[in-house]
Motif scaffolding. Structure first.
Motif, PDB file in Angstrom:
ATOM      1  N   GLY A  67      -8.343  -4.902  -4.934  1.00 40.10           N
ATOM      2  CA  GLY A  67      -7.036  -4.279  -5.104  1.00 40.10           C
ATOM      3  C   GLY A  67      -7.050  -2.771  -5.042  1.00 40.10           C
ATOM      4  O   GLY A  67      -5.991  -2.137  -5.048  1.00 40.10           O
TER       5      GLY A  67
ATOM      6  N   ARG B   1      -3.381  -1.771  -0.107  1.00 41.95           N
ATOM      7  CA  ARG B   1      -3.526  -3.218   0.085  1.00 41.95           C
ATOM      8  C   ARG B   1      -2.969  -3.699   1.425  1.00 41.95           C
ATOM      9  O   ARG B   1      -3.265  -4.813   1.853  1.00 41.95           O
ATOM     10  N   ARG B   2      -2.163  -2.889   2.077  1.00 41.28           N
ATOM     11  CA  ARG B   2      -1.669  -3.272   3.406  1.00 41.28           C
ATOM     12  C   ARG B   2      -2.800  -3.404   4.407  1.00 41.28           C
ATOM     13  O   ARG B   2      -2.654  -4.102   5.431  1.00 41.28           O
TER      14      ARG B   2
ATOM     15  N   THR C 191      -6.119  -4.264   3.676  1.00 44.92           N
ATOM     16  CA  THR C 191      -7.300  -4.962   3.164  1.00 44.92           C
ATOM     17  C   THR C 191      -7.980  -5.752   4.270  1.00 44.92           C
ATOM     18  O   THR C 191      -9.208  -5.706   4.425  1.00 44.92           O
TER      19      THR C 191
ATOM     20  N   ASP D  35       4.888   0.862  -3.921  1.00 39.53           N
ATOM     21  CA  ASP D  35       4.907  -0.569  -3.599  1.00 39.53           C
ATOM     22  C   ASP D  35       3.613  -1.252  -4.036  1.00 39.53           C
ATOM     23  O   ASP D  35       2.516  -0.806  -3.698  1.00 39.53           O
ATOM     24  N   GLU D  36       3.744  -2.364  -4.754  1.00 42.47           N
ATOM     25  CA  GLU D  36       2.563  -3.094  -5.213  1.00 42.47           C
ATOM     26  C   GLU D  36       1.803  -3.749  -4.071  1.00 42.47           C
ATOM     27  O   GLU D  36       0.646  -4.134  -4.230  1.00 42.47           O
ATOM     28  N   HIS D  37       2.449  -3.906  -2.916  1.00 37.77           N
ATOM     29  CA  HIS D  37       1.759  -4.446  -1.742  1.00 37.77           C
ATOM     30  C   HIS D  37       1.053  -3.340  -0.963  1.00 37.77           C
ATOM     31  O   HIS D  37       0.423  -3.614   0.056  1.00 37.77           O
TER      32      HIS D  37
ATOM     33  N   GLY E 268       0.426   0.566  -5.053  1.00 36.61           N
ATOM     34  CA  GLY E 268       0.748   0.071  -6.380  1.00 36.61           C
ATOM     35  C   GLY E 268       0.668   1.080  -7.500  1.00 36.61           C
ATOM     36  O   GLY E 268       0.235   0.745  -8.610  1.00 36.61           O
TER      37      GLY E 268
ATOM     38  N   ARG F  30      -3.082  -4.417  11.202  1.00 36.62           N
ATOM     39  CA  ARG F  30      -3.163  -4.914   9.835  1.00 36.62           C
ATOM     40  C   ARG F  30      -4.360  -5.838   9.613  1.00 36.62           C
ATOM     41  O   ARG F  30      -4.941  -5.850   8.528  1.00 36.62           O
TER      42      ARG F  30
END
Length: 391
Positions: free
Chosen positions: A162, A166-167, A169, A272-274, A277, A358
């Motif tokens: 995390g 995270r976009r 990963t 944004d948590e995605h 975060g 991505r």
């Protein structure tokens, strides 16, 4: 005063030929797009002369090679119109004076990566962001052009635990499998390598030289503790995975930039948590109740993050705009822009290119089994930059 009209109707013998088939395979070249663009260019630039002779020249070139080469003026005009009409041109960008770097002779991955780094250096301009477009080799019937996998030239790694953005990963895992190694102590803002793919070399990794990555450390105008969070963001948004289509010719690698809208960083990337975060830690530092969404802690944290972004970029004297100014610009653009047309110059994003940015794949070309992909040393790009500066 109306502009002079393009010289009358073009005689049939000077019109571009229709799409034909060869060996039962339909030609993919967009001849209608070529003719429409050339007419558009000559209307905008009457000093270029009548369009008829140019159409005749292009007709012969397409017949002989399956494509044609834009003049430098045609390429610059097409790239500027594409950026203007795409909606990516943020408010205040003087699109008519955009600098277009014509590097159509470059097809090798190392050269493309080196010039991407040079684009970052030139665009930053000590904080006064310069809008630029860098155009590399086009697709042709005999030699497809290179492509850049990354969504932007500067993106931050995302890790399985995390940490980071995270976009990206999956992209981070993909480039690690290709040979990239993160720092010994991974952080929230580790710059990902560039992935440049060519038909003859496959996908190659290149470390982005640290000296061309301008970053702004974030602090808040009213919250002294905010700087202790260690948040920062890169200064220049260079979009690098969209293809430039001009008059039937496709340039799969044409990185371009304007400047950031503050909410793109504060809300979409940091809060944004995605993504990163950071909203929760800001909310907790503010003493907000994060156990229930009805406290609107995310909204309040996002506001403070956006304030910090705008304040910090202004303090660092790095060009940025706010989302309210940008909204007014977008409404004006929607009212005045040309209606969508398939043969107008445009920046386009293919679904496969979006997946590469991505997920780190699929590859645009099938690599040869013997090929291996290794990260290039950071010194290699730095040396290219030094040579260019000295030259």
């Amino acid at each position: 005063m109306p502009r002079p009209a393009v010289t009358g109707d073009v005689p049939p013998q000077l019109r571009l030929p229709p799409v034909t088939s060869t060996d039962d395979e339909t030609t993919t070249f967009d001849l209608d797009g070529a003719e429409s663009f050339l007419r558009m260019f000559h209307i905008a630039h009457p000093e270029a002369g009548p369009v008829g002779p140019r159409l005749a020249q292009v007709r012969d070139e397409v017949a002989a090679t399956g494509t044609y080469r834009h003049t430098a003026d045609e390429l610059s005009y097409g790239a500027r119109i594409a950026l203007r009409d795409s909606g990516w041109c943020t408010s205040g960008v003087p699109w008519r004076r955009l600098k277009v770097r014509d590097l159509r002779g470059l097809r090798n991955a190392a050269a493309v990566a080196g010039e991407c780094a040079e684009h970052l250096r030139l665009a930053c301009h000590d904080g006064g962001i310069r809008p630029l477009v860098t155009v590399f080799a086009p697709d042709t019937p005999t030699a497809p052009g290179p492509c850049v996998w990354n969504e932007q030239l500067v993106r931050y790694a995302g890790y399985a635990d995390g940490l980071g953005d995270r976009r990206y990963t999956a992209f981070t895992e993909a480039v690690r499998g290709m040979g990239w190694r993160p720092p010994a102590e991974p952080g929230r803002f580790d710059v990902l390598p560039l992935v440049v793919e060519t038909a003859h070399e496959g996908a190659q990794l290149f470390t982005v030289p640290p000296e061309v990555v301008r970053e702004v450390r974030l602090e808040h105008p009213d919250l002294p503790w905010f700087g202790d969070l260690g948040l920062r963001w890169h200064a220049v948004p260079v979009i690098s995975n969209m293809r430039l289509c001009v008059g039937g010719v496709t340039y799969p690698a044409a990185p371009f930039n304007s400047w950031f809208v503050g909410s793109e960083i504060g809300t979409r990337s940091l809060a944004d948590e995605h993504a990163c975060g950071a909203a929760r830690e800001v909310a907790e530092a503010l003493g907000l109740d994060t156990t229930t969404e009805r406290s609107l802690w995310r909204d309040r944290a996002a506001v403070e993050l956006n304030r910090a972004v705008l304040h910090s970029f202004d303090l660092a004297r790095v060009t940025i705009t706010d989302h309210h100014s940008e909204s007014r610009h977008r409404l004006s653009w929607l009212r005045s822009r040309q209606r969508p047309a398939g043969n107008r110059p445009a920046f386009r994003l293919d679904p496969a290119a979006a997946r590469r940015a991505r997920a780190g794949g699929p590859a645009r070309f099938t690599p040869h089994p013997a090929e291996t992909t290794r990260p290039q040393s950071p010194g290699r790009l730095a040396e290219l930059l030094r040579r260019r500066a000295e030259g």
